[in-house]
Design an enzyme around this catalytic site. Sequence first.
Site, PDB file in Angstrom:
ATOM      1  CG  ASP A 171      -1.640  -3.213  16.066  1.00 42.63           C
ATOM      2  OD1 ASP A 171      -0.619  -3.578  15.454  1.00 42.63           O
ATOM      3  OD2 ASP A 171      -2.615  -2.679  15.499  1.00 42.63           O
ATOM      4  CD  GLU A 191      -2.305  -6.118  11.748  1.00 44.48           C
ATOM      5  OE1 GLU A 191      -1.690  -5.824  12.791  1.00 44.48           O
ATOM      6  OE2 GLU A 191      -2.072  -5.565  10.668  1.00 44.48           O
ATOM      7  N   GLY A 217       0.951  -6.623   5.742  1.00 43.44           N
ATOM      8  CA  GLY A 217       0.383  -7.916   6.096  1.00 43.44           C
ATOM      9  C   GLY A 217       0.728  -8.399   7.483  1.00 43.44           C
ATOM     10  CD1 TRP A 250      -6.835   7.666   7.529  1.00 43.66           C
ATOM     11  CD2 TRP A 250      -6.581   7.613   9.743  1.00 43.66           C
ATOM     12  NE1 TRP A 250      -6.424   6.393   7.867  1.00 43.66           N
ATOM     13  CE2 TRP A 250      -6.260   6.332   9.226  1.00 43.66           C
ATOM     14  CE3 TRP A 250      -6.476   7.806  11.125  1.00 43.66           C
ATOM     15  CZ2 TRP A 250      -5.851   5.273  10.037  1.00 43.66           C
ATOM     16  CZ3 TRP A 250      -6.085   6.765  11.921  1.00 43.66           C
ATOM     17  CH2 TRP A 250      -5.771   5.512  11.374  1.00 43.66           C
ATOM     18  CG  ASP A 260       2.182  -1.192  13.560  1.00 45.17           C
ATOM     19  OD1 ASP A 260       1.849  -1.034  12.396  1.00 45.17           O
ATOM     20  OD2 ASP A 260       1.886  -2.210  14.198  1.00 45.17           O
ATOM     21  CB  THR A 291      -0.906   0.029   1.246  1.00 44.31           C
ATOM     22  OG1 THR A 291      -0.100  -0.163   2.417  1.00 44.31           O
ATOM     23  CG2 THR A 291      -1.955  -1.080   1.193  1.00 44.31           C
TER      24      THR A 291
END
Length: 580
Positions: A318, A199, A197, A487, A320, A181
């Site tokens: 999570d 997850e 990917g 966002w 990151d 992405t």
Amino acid sequence: MKKFFHSSTILVGLSAFIASPLLAAPEGPTDADIANDAKSTGDVLTNGMGLQAQRFSPLTTINATNVEKLVPAFASSLGGEKQRGQESQPLVYDGTIYVTGSYSRLFAFDARTGEEKWEYTARLPDGIMPCCDVVNRGAAIYGDKIIFGTLDARLVALNRITGKVIWNKKIADYAAGFSFTAAPMIVNGKVITGNSGGEFGIVGAVEARDVNTGELIWSRPTIEGNMGTLNGKDNGVTGKVNSSWPGDTWKTGGGATWLGGTYDPETNLIYMGTGNPAPWNSHLRPGDNLYTSSTLALDPDTGVIKWHYQTTPHDGWDFDGVNELIPFNAKWKGKEMKLGAKADRNGFFFVLDRTNGKFLSATPFVSKITWATGYNSKGRPIYVDANRPGPPTTEKGTSVFSAPAFLGAKNWMPMAYSQQTGLFYVPANEWGMDIWNEPVAYKKGAAYMGAGFTIKPLYPDYIGALRAVDPATGKIVWEYKNKAPLWGGVLTTAGNLVFTGTPEGYLKAFDAKTGKELWKFNTGSGVVGSPITWDQDGEQYIAVMSGWGGAVPLWGGEVAKAVQHINQGGALWVFKLPKN
């Protein structure tokens, strides 16, 4: 009277016609052009408006004194039914605007009229498994090529004039949960990519390919124990097997490099953030779990990791660590230094020595952080042990309320750094989550999380907050609060301006020094893309993608309910000052 020409005359004329510069194949941007992108103002050749991705423009035609007069020049629709999550940053070159769209599409629009020149739509298989909407965040341009990635984990190079495929290469196996992405990055004739990917228990990687052929040059896995390659040969294991991963957990460790990276020519290093360890359930993988939730500094010629800094060791929320590390030069305690700044999903704003990864500071840029109280002098977080979700038994473990939520104090949306004010402009969000762990086992192509969650807003009047952060002190100089989450990316200019978009549909401009809102325009759908600026024909332009989507409506829990009325869309909006 008829005239007859000797055949040699015709051939000479034809040869001269074929050799005419007007018909010569366009060469396009070079490595030197890309390296100079942050300083050149007539085009936008990189994601980040420069390889360091400061997203700062020296243009001043549009400034804090006249931005209120900004009007649309044109809007170009992406059309069709594929209007979801337009997170792309446009590129501009030679009178053309290139922009990617949801569902792995790439468009070329006339930069003066908005007329579509061509469109490429990837043929996606039915089995794609994007984690967080069908988004694409942009392309890369080099020579006669425009290059972007697809949701089935492929990298495609198109002729920038015609849109025809030049090469098409498989990055990874989409059936195992891989996707792509991010916007690719060009460094010295190499296309630098990551993967998505995390997850699904994939193994993250950073890779370099030849820009002209798409052939793999080097690959560097981000999880300890996995082998890197250089020119088709083994190039050393990443880290040390079982150093921070027990048993075989390193084989499905996550660490996706789903946001892409930055490149610093001053240190000749690629800075790439890595994602969450897999599974989310941290009790199944004791240890720091290197190199997840980290920033890696890599040699662009070999892929060798030169240094790393892990923002959330043994991540259990999570959080990151993919957020961009932006290089900048400034004084630190009286000494001029090469620094790097990162606003992490875990809620802390980091400053590092970018030459060696040495920790310098970590300060909160959101109001509530429950998982840690801060960082010690060695750069290790001081955990609040009671705020880690408990181990599962037969069903689920103890639930805790954690802030920030897993969507992050700052998610994918890039911040900007002003060379004029010395401030970073960070799109932040104030939310928390109930989170608990669940039993889970790895299965290829299936979600590998082992956790459940519900996201909740922290305050009734706002979630999003655009904040100006002083990297020297960590102090928030000013803030703008927004009802819905922020966002979209940020742009700042030497005209004392900061631009960003909102889910309510607005592109807004603020005074870079004070945060005063100076201008806004509603595009008709949520703005979750990254704005850019350039000059053309003596005028300065601003452009941004409009189209609501991304992870918030899919994963946002109670927050998603609050923004479910926002219409989807897909359009490129371009603005300028009236000529009169």
